[in-house]
Structure formats: C-alpha cells, structure tokens
Motif scaffolding. Structure first.
Motif, PDB file in Angstrom:
ATOM      1  N   LEU A   1    -123.152 -39.364  95.588  1.00 55.22           N
ATOM      2  CA  LEU A   1    -122.291 -39.805  94.435  1.00 55.22           C
ATOM      3  C   LEU A   1    -123.369 -38.956  93.462  1.00 55.22           C
ATOM      4  O   LEU A   1    -124.464 -39.202  93.398  1.00 55.22           O
ATOM      5  N   MET A   2    -122.511 -38.522  92.572  1.00 51.82           N
ATOM      6  CA  MET A   2    -123.191 -37.556  91.576  1.00 51.82           C
ATOM      7  C   MET A   2    -122.636 -37.896  90.024  1.00 51.82           C
ATOM      8  O   MET A   2    -121.462 -38.089  89.910  1.00 51.82           O
ATOM      9  N   LEU A   3    -123.532 -38.296  89.242  1.00 51.56           N
ATOM     10  CA  LEU A   3    -123.293 -38.628  87.748  1.00 51.56           C
ATOM     11  C   LEU A   3    -123.425 -37.567  86.800  1.00 51.56           C
ATOM     12  O   LEU A   3    -124.470 -37.038  86.685  1.00 51.56           O
ATOM     13  N   TYR A   4    -122.361 -37.009  86.020  1.00 50.87           N
ATOM     14  CA  TYR A   4    -122.420 -36.122  85.072  1.00 50.87           C
ATOM     15  C   TYR A   4    -122.111 -36.780  83.691  1.00 50.87           C
ATOM     16  O   TYR A   4    -121.154 -37.849  83.887  1.00 50.87           O
ATOM     17  N   GLY A   5    -122.562 -36.386  82.779  1.00 52.41           N
ATOM     18  CA  GLY A   5    -122.203 -36.827  81.337  1.00 52.41           C
ATOM     19  C   GLY A   5    -122.037 -35.674  80.353  1.00 52.41           C
ATOM     20  O   GLY A   5    -122.897 -34.696  80.326  1.00 52.41           O
ATOM     21  N   ARG A   6    -121.536 -35.952  79.293  1.00 51.10           N
ATOM     22  CA  ARG A   6    -121.341 -34.971  78.205  1.00 51.10           C
ATOM     23  C   ARG A   6    -122.707 -34.930  77.195  1.00 51.10           C
ATOM     24  O   ARG A   6    -123.012 -33.874  76.607  1.00 51.10           O
ATOM     25  N   SER A   7    -123.526 -36.046  77.612  1.00 55.21           N
ATOM     26  CA  SER A   7    -125.069 -35.868  76.993  1.00 55.21           C
ATOM     27  C   SER A   7    -125.972 -36.161  78.030  1.00 55.21           C
ATOM     28  O   SER A   7    -125.541 -36.668  79.169  1.00 55.21           O
ATOM     29  N   PRO A   8    -127.142 -35.553  77.923  1.00 58.24           N
ATOM     30  CA  PRO A   8    -128.086 -35.736  79.278  1.00 58.24           C
ATOM     31  C   PRO A   8    -128.707 -37.045  79.188  1.00 58.24           C
ATOM     32  O   PRO A   8    -129.462 -37.171  80.135  1.00 58.24           O
ATOM     33  N   THR A   9    -128.514 -37.760  78.247  1.00 57.18           N
ATOM     34  CA  THR A   9    -129.039 -39.320  77.965  1.00 57.18           C
ATOM     35  C   THR A   9    -128.091 -40.267  78.670  1.00 57.18           C
ATOM     36  O   THR A   9    -126.722 -40.038  78.661  1.00 57.18           O
ATOM     37  N   LEU A  10    -128.516 -41.338  79.188  1.00 58.24           N
ATOM     38  CA  LEU A  10    -127.772 -42.320  79.861  1.00 58.24           C
ATOM     39  C   LEU A  10    -128.335 -43.704  79.561  1.00 58.24           C
ATOM     40  O   LEU A  10    -129.347 -44.073  79.154  1.00 58.24           O
ATOM     41  N   SER A  11    -126.979 -44.898  79.195  1.00 58.91           N
ATOM     42  CA  SER A  11    -127.665 -45.844  78.630  1.00 58.91           C
ATOM     43  C   SER A  11    -127.764 -46.696  80.155  1.00 58.91           C
ATOM     44  O   SER A  11    -127.520 -46.585  81.050  1.00 58.91           O
ATOM     45  N   ASP A  12    -128.574 -48.013  79.678  1.00 54.65           N
ATOM     46  CA  ASP A  12    -129.295 -48.684  80.943  1.00 54.65           C
ATOM     47  C   ASP A  12    -127.846 -49.266  81.607  1.00 54.65           C
ATOM     48  O   ASP A  12    -127.622 -49.283  82.841  1.00 54.65           O
ATOM     49  N   PHE A  13    -126.954 -49.625  80.756  1.00 55.71           N
ATOM     50  CA  PHE A  13    -125.764 -50.277  81.256  1.00 55.71           C
ATOM     51  C   PHE A  13    -124.881 -49.315  82.301  1.00 55.71           C
ATOM     52  O   PHE A  13    -124.333 -49.379  83.146  1.00 55.71           O
ATOM     53  N   SER A  14    -124.847 -48.145  81.879  1.00 54.23           N
ATOM     54  CA  SER A  14    -124.091 -46.967  82.459  1.00 54.23           C
ATOM     55  C   SER A  14    -124.957 -46.636  83.608  1.00 54.23           C
ATOM     56  O   SER A  14    -124.162 -46.405  84.908  1.00 54.23           O
ATOM     57  N   ARG A  15    -126.169 -46.741  83.775  1.00 51.11           N
ATOM     58  CA  ARG A  15    -126.998 -46.455  85.066  1.00 51.11           C
ATOM     59  C   ARG A  15    -126.693 -47.727  86.028  1.00 51.11           C
ATOM     60  O   ARG A  15    -126.644 -47.336  87.194  1.00 51.11           O
ATOM     61  N   LEU A  16    -126.649 -48.873  85.469  1.00 59.80           N
ATOM     62  CA  LEU A  16    -126.469 -49.957  86.296  1.00 59.80           C
ATOM     63  C   LEU A  16    -124.914 -50.011  87.083  1.00 59.80           C
ATOM     64  O   LEU A  16    -125.026 -50.341  88.087  1.00 59.80           O
ATOM     65  N   LYS A  17    -124.019 -49.620  86.182  1.00 61.57           N
ATOM     66  CA  LYS A  17    -122.686 -49.148  86.730  1.00 61.57           C
ATOM     67  C   LYS A  17    -122.849 -48.367  87.934  1.00 61.57           C
ATOM     68  O   LYS A  17    -122.057 -48.258  89.033  1.00 61.57           O
ATOM     69  N   PHE A  18    -123.421 -47.157  87.448  1.00 58.94           N
ATOM     70  CA  PHE A  18    -123.575 -46.041  88.795  1.00 58.94           C
ATOM     71  C   PHE A  18    -124.341 -46.595  90.028  1.00 58.94           C
ATOM     72  O   PHE A  18    -123.655 -46.566  91.000  1.00 58.94           O
ATOM     73  N   GLU A  19    -125.356 -47.284  89.790  1.00 59.57           N
ATOM     74  CA  GLU A  19    -125.899 -47.921  90.751  1.00 59.57           C
ATOM     75  C   GLU A  19    -125.137 -49.102  91.595  1.00 59.57           C
ATOM     76  O   GLU A  19    -125.443 -49.033  93.148  1.00 59.57           O
ATOM     77  N   HIS A  20    -124.294 -49.579  90.939  1.00 58.42           N
ATOM     78  CA  HIS A  20    -123.381 -50.640  91.727  1.00 58.42           C
ATOM     79  C   HIS A  20    -122.441 -49.932  92.456  1.00 58.42           C
ATOM     80  O   HIS A  20    -122.187 -50.519  93.562  1.00 58.42           O
ATOM     81  N   ARG A  21    -121.764 -48.792  91.976  1.00 56.37           N
ATOM     82  CA  ARG A  21    -120.929 -48.246  92.553  1.00 56.37           C
ATOM     83  C   ARG A  21    -121.572 -47.412  93.871  1.00 56.37           C
ATOM     84  O   ARG A  21    -120.932 -47.563  95.103  1.00 56.37           O
ATOM     85  N   ALA A  22    -122.792 -46.826  93.737  1.00 54.88           N
ATOM     86  CA  ALA A  22    -123.298 -46.458  94.902  1.00 54.88           C
ATOM     87  C   ALA A  22    -123.737 -47.432  95.978  1.00 54.88           C
ATOM     88  O   ALA A  22    -123.626 -47.337  97.105  1.00 54.88           O
ATOM     89  N   ASN A  23    -123.998 -48.715  95.389  1.00 57.86           N
ATOM     90  CA  ASN A  23    -124.354 -49.859  96.438  1.00 57.86           C
ATOM     91  C   ASN A  23    -123.297 -50.315  97.173  1.00 57.86           C
ATOM     92  O   ASN A  23    -123.230 -50.523  98.281  1.00 57.86           O
ATOM     93  N   CYS A  24    -122.064 -50.260  96.525  1.00 58.52           N
ATOM     94  CA  CYS A  24    -120.891 -50.612  97.121  1.00 58.52           C
ATOM     95  C   CYS A  24    -120.521 -49.435  98.340  1.00 58.52           C
ATOM     96  O   CYS A  24    -119.725 -49.747  99.312  1.00 58.52           O
TER      97      CYS A  24
END
Length: 187
Positions: A145-168
């Motif tokens: 699972l790969m996360l791309y953003g329009r900016s190189p930075t990532l909010s803590d909440f967006s990281r948590l959402k991604f990690e949750h999806r990965a866990n699922c």
C-alpha cells in the motif's frame, strides 16, 4: 512544548479513533474512471505498508521521491516519471513507468509486468492518493500500500488513517521515507 503536547493528544485521539474505525472504505476508483486531468501533475511518495519487510527492501535506500503523472495520447495509458533521491549518496535517479488502463477491470497494469495489479483509492478533492500494488503470480508475490501526496508533508491524522487502512489489509511492515533532503527536481 505546546506543539509536542498537541501532537501527543492528536496521536492518542487517533489511536482511539483507529480502534473504533471499521475496515470499510468507499474510496476505490475503477482505473477507467480515474479523472486523469485532476490527478495529473506532481506527487510525492511519502510512505508505504507491505505484507513483509522483504517487500520493502528495495524502497529502504530511498530518502525522498517526486513523481509526475501525465496522461498519454493513447487514452488507455498513463506515464509516471519519477526522481528518486537515494539516502546514502543523495544522488537522484530518474525512472519512468507506463500504466495501462483497461475500462473492463478495476486496476491498472504496469507495462512489462502483466501480473502486477495496481488499485486506486482516492477521496474527491483529496490531496492524497493511495495505491495498492499486488502480485500473486510470477517470480514475486507481494502486497504493498503506497501513499502519495501533493505535498511531501503528512499530518499525524493522515498518517493514522493510512496505518489503519494498512492494518485492515494485514500489511504490518511500514516504511516512511526519511526526507532528510529536498526531493529532486522534476519537470
């Protein structure tokens, strides 16, 4: 001090939310329905999750990545060009890939890799796009699972959402690019 406290509060809140979130996501986009104009342009590769640490080995030497997604004249193809900064040497490597889009399937197929399927997940007007690569035939078997953003930075909440999806998806190996140096330039 306040910023650190706020970050921890957000993190704990996110963990609580993560425990309550179910694993139902409604953001899968059929490859043929992807708005190629909206998602064209520059994207930064930020983090990934995989089914094993072995699936991440070739990504570990990377410091930062920037990609340019461009529709091709052939409506069934997308060109992805990338500039990859290596952690140890800080040199940039240029790469490109061509994705084939078949309106009859849900995923994109990478040219030269017929067994590699790429599914697309994106929310309308979101600054992030998630790709799920999987290959269950041929010499390699993996799910990433790969996360791309329009900016190189990532909010803590967006990281948590991604990690949750990965866990699922039972993807337990996580890699966040270090981004110690600025991403390479791409035109």
């Amino acid at each position: 001090m306040f910023q650190r406290l706020w970050s921890w509060t957000l993190y704990l809140f996110g963990l609580t939310l993560q425990a309550l979130w179910d694993c139902e996501y409604d953001d899968k986009v059929a490859a043929g329905n992807l708005n190629k104009t909206q998602y064209s342009g520059k994207w930064y590769f930020i983090m990934m999750a995989a089914d094993s640490d072995a699936s991440l080995i070739k990504f570990r030497p990377m410091d930062s990545n920037v990609f340019q997604l461009t529709p091709m004249e052939d409506q069934q193809k997308l060109l992805l060009r990338g500039e990859i900064r290596l952690s140890q040497s800080m040199k940039c490597l240029s790469r490109q890939w061509i994705y084939h889009i078949n309106n009859k399937t849900q995923e994109m197929i990478l040219e030269g890799r017929p067994y590699l399927k790429t599914e697309i997940f994106v929310k309308e007007d979101d600054d992030y796009i998630v790709l799920l690569e999987s290959q269950d035939k041929g010499s390699e078997h993996f799910r990433r699972l790969m996360l791309y953003g329009r900016s190189p930075t990532l909010s803590d909440f967006s990281r948590l959402k991604f990690e949750h999806r990965a866990n699922c998806l039972n993807l337990t190996a996580i890699l966040v690019l270090e981004q110690a140096q600025e991403p390479c330039e791409i035109s």
